[in-house]
Design a protein around this motif. Structure first.
Motif, PDB file in Angstrom:
ATOM      1  N   TYR A  19       2.238 -57.898  33.612  1.00 23.07           N
ATOM      2  CA  TYR A  19       2.726 -59.191  33.123  1.00 23.07           C
ATOM      3  C   TYR A  19       1.882 -59.566  31.914  1.00 23.07           C
ATOM      4  CZ  TYR A  19       4.460 -63.998  33.248  1.00 23.07           C
ATOM      5  OH  TYR A  19       5.064 -65.197  32.948  1.00 23.07           O
ATOM      6  N   ALA A  20       2.507 -59.739  30.752  1.00 22.40           N
ATOM      7  CA  ALA A  20       1.733 -59.942  29.529  1.00 22.40           C
ATOM      8  C   ALA A  20       2.443 -60.872  28.557  1.00 22.40           C
ATOM      9  CB  ALA A  20       1.469 -58.605  28.855  1.00 22.40           C
ATOM     10  N   ALA A  21       1.661 -61.368  27.604  1.00 27.42           N
ATOM     11  CA  ALA A  21       2.167 -62.134  26.471  1.00 27.42           C
ATOM     12  C   ALA A  21       1.395 -61.693  25.234  1.00 27.42           C
ATOM     13  CB  ALA A  21       1.983 -63.626  26.697  1.00 27.42           C
ATOM     14  N   PHE A  22       2.050 -61.755  24.084  1.00 31.76           N
ATOM     15  CA  PHE A  22       1.456 -61.292  22.833  1.00 31.76           C
ATOM     16  C   PHE A  22       1.591 -62.365  21.757  1.00 31.76           C
ATOM     17  CE2 PHE A  22       3.014 -57.721  25.241  1.00 31.76           C
ATOM     18  CZ  PHE A  22       2.015 -56.771  25.126  1.00 31.76           C
ATOM     19  N   LEU A  23       0.545 -62.490  20.956  1.00 33.49           N
ATOM     20  CA  LEU A  23       0.522 -63.417  19.827  1.00 33.49           C
ATOM     21  C   LEU A  23      -0.040 -62.699  18.605  1.00 33.49           C
ATOM     22  CD1 LEU A  23      -1.192 -66.389  21.669  1.00 33.49           C
ATOM     23  CD2 LEU A  23       1.144 -66.445  20.778  1.00 33.49           C
ATOM     24  N   LEU A  24       0.308 -63.192  17.426  1.00 31.28           N
ATOM     25  CA  LEU A  24      -0.375 -62.784  16.204  1.00 31.28           C
ATOM     26  C   LEU A  24      -1.343 -63.901  15.847  1.00 31.28           C
ATOM     27  CD1 LEU A  24       2.587 -61.336  14.115  1.00 31.28           C
ATOM     28  CD2 LEU A  24       0.930 -60.104  15.548  1.00 31.28           C
ATOM     29  N   ASP A  25      -2.606 -63.549  15.616  1.00 24.66           N
ATOM     30  CA  ASP A  25      -3.616 -64.538  15.255  1.00 24.66           C
ATOM     31  C   ASP A  25      -3.477 -64.902  13.776  1.00 24.66           C
ATOM     32  OD1 ASP A  25      -4.973 -62.634  13.692  1.00 24.66           O
ATOM     33  OD2 ASP A  25      -6.768 -62.623  14.948  1.00 24.66           O
ATOM     34  N   PRO A  26      -4.338 -65.782  13.238  1.00 25.76           N
ATOM     35  CA  PRO A  26      -4.202 -66.196  11.838  1.00 25.76           C
ATOM     36  C   PRO A  26      -4.285 -65.053  10.819  1.00 25.76           C
ATOM     37  CG  PRO A  26      -5.546 -67.780  13.004  1.00 25.76           C
ATOM     38  CD  PRO A  26      -5.310 -66.628  13.952  1.00 25.76           C
ATOM     39  N   ASP A  27      -4.881 -63.912  11.184  1.00 24.91           N
ATOM     40  CA  ASP A  27      -4.953 -62.769  10.280  1.00 24.91           C
ATOM     41  C   ASP A  27      -3.913 -61.699  10.590  1.00 24.91           C
ATOM     42  OD1 ASP A  27      -7.240 -63.170   8.381  1.00 24.91           O
ATOM     43  OD2 ASP A  27      -8.270 -63.564  10.269  1.00 24.91           O
ATOM     44  N   GLY A  28      -3.008 -61.965  11.519  1.00 22.43           N
ATOM     45  CA  GLY A  28      -1.969 -61.005  11.854  1.00 22.43           C
ATOM     46  C   GLY A  28      -2.356 -59.982  12.898  1.00 22.43           C
ATOM     47  N   ASN A  29      -3.520 -60.152  13.528  1.00 24.34           N
ATOM     48  CA  ASN A  29      -3.923 -59.256  14.612  1.00 24.34           C
ATOM     49  C   ASN A  29      -3.092 -59.539  15.856  1.00 24.34           C
ATOM     50  OD1 ASN A  29      -6.286 -57.891  13.371  1.00 24.34           O
ATOM     51  ND2 ASN A  29      -7.060 -59.991  13.277  1.00 24.34           N
TER      52      ASN A  29
END
Length: 140
Positions: A121-131
């Motif tokens: 079970y997961a979620a993904f985000l891009l941080d302010p630098d696109g990581n």
């Protein structure tokens, strides 16, 4: 930590383009996982405070600094970091906090298929630098 042998990384980190903006983002997304900023250093590697103009690095963790963001390493190389959650609710809260802190959705919370192990079970985000930043809970 259910089994210390499952935690082989002592610490890791990434370079960021704007240390203050990224510190705010990671403070928001890691709080639901129980982690916070526990150490800050200046650009000359001395102690620093949150608002210092010469802030060079911020370490996040629970008991010790395990994830660093800093101005010393290259940024923009599009890295991936996954943080372990202890429940689906933590994964959901991570994602919600990240969106509120300016992150970009890169995969809503949910069970993953197609090569992921059962119960991932997961979620993904891009941080302010696109990581790519992930929170995951491995259901047994």
């Amino acid at each position: 930590m259910t089994n210390v042998r499952n935690w082989l990384i002592d610490h890791t980190g990434i370079g960021v383009s704007d240390i203050h903006r990224s510190a705010d983002f990671y403070e928001a997304v890691l709080a639901p996982l129980g982690a916070s900023a526990i150490m800050r250093i200046s650009r000359t590697f001395g102690p620093a405070d949150k608002g210092d103009d010469d802030l060079g690095g911020v370490a996040f963790g629970i008991d010790y600094p395990m994830f660093w963001i800093d101005v010393f390493h290259p940024h923009g190389v599009k890295q991936h970091n996954a943080f372990r959650a202890t429940s689906r609710a933590q994964v959901d809260a991570f994602h919600e906090a990240g969106l509120a802190a300016g992150g970009v959705d890169n995969g809503r919370p949910g069970l993953r298929t197609g090569g992921y192990p059962p119960g991932y079970y997961a979620a993904f985000l891009l941080d302010p630098d696109g990581n790519n930043v992930e929170a995951l809970f491995r259901e047994r």
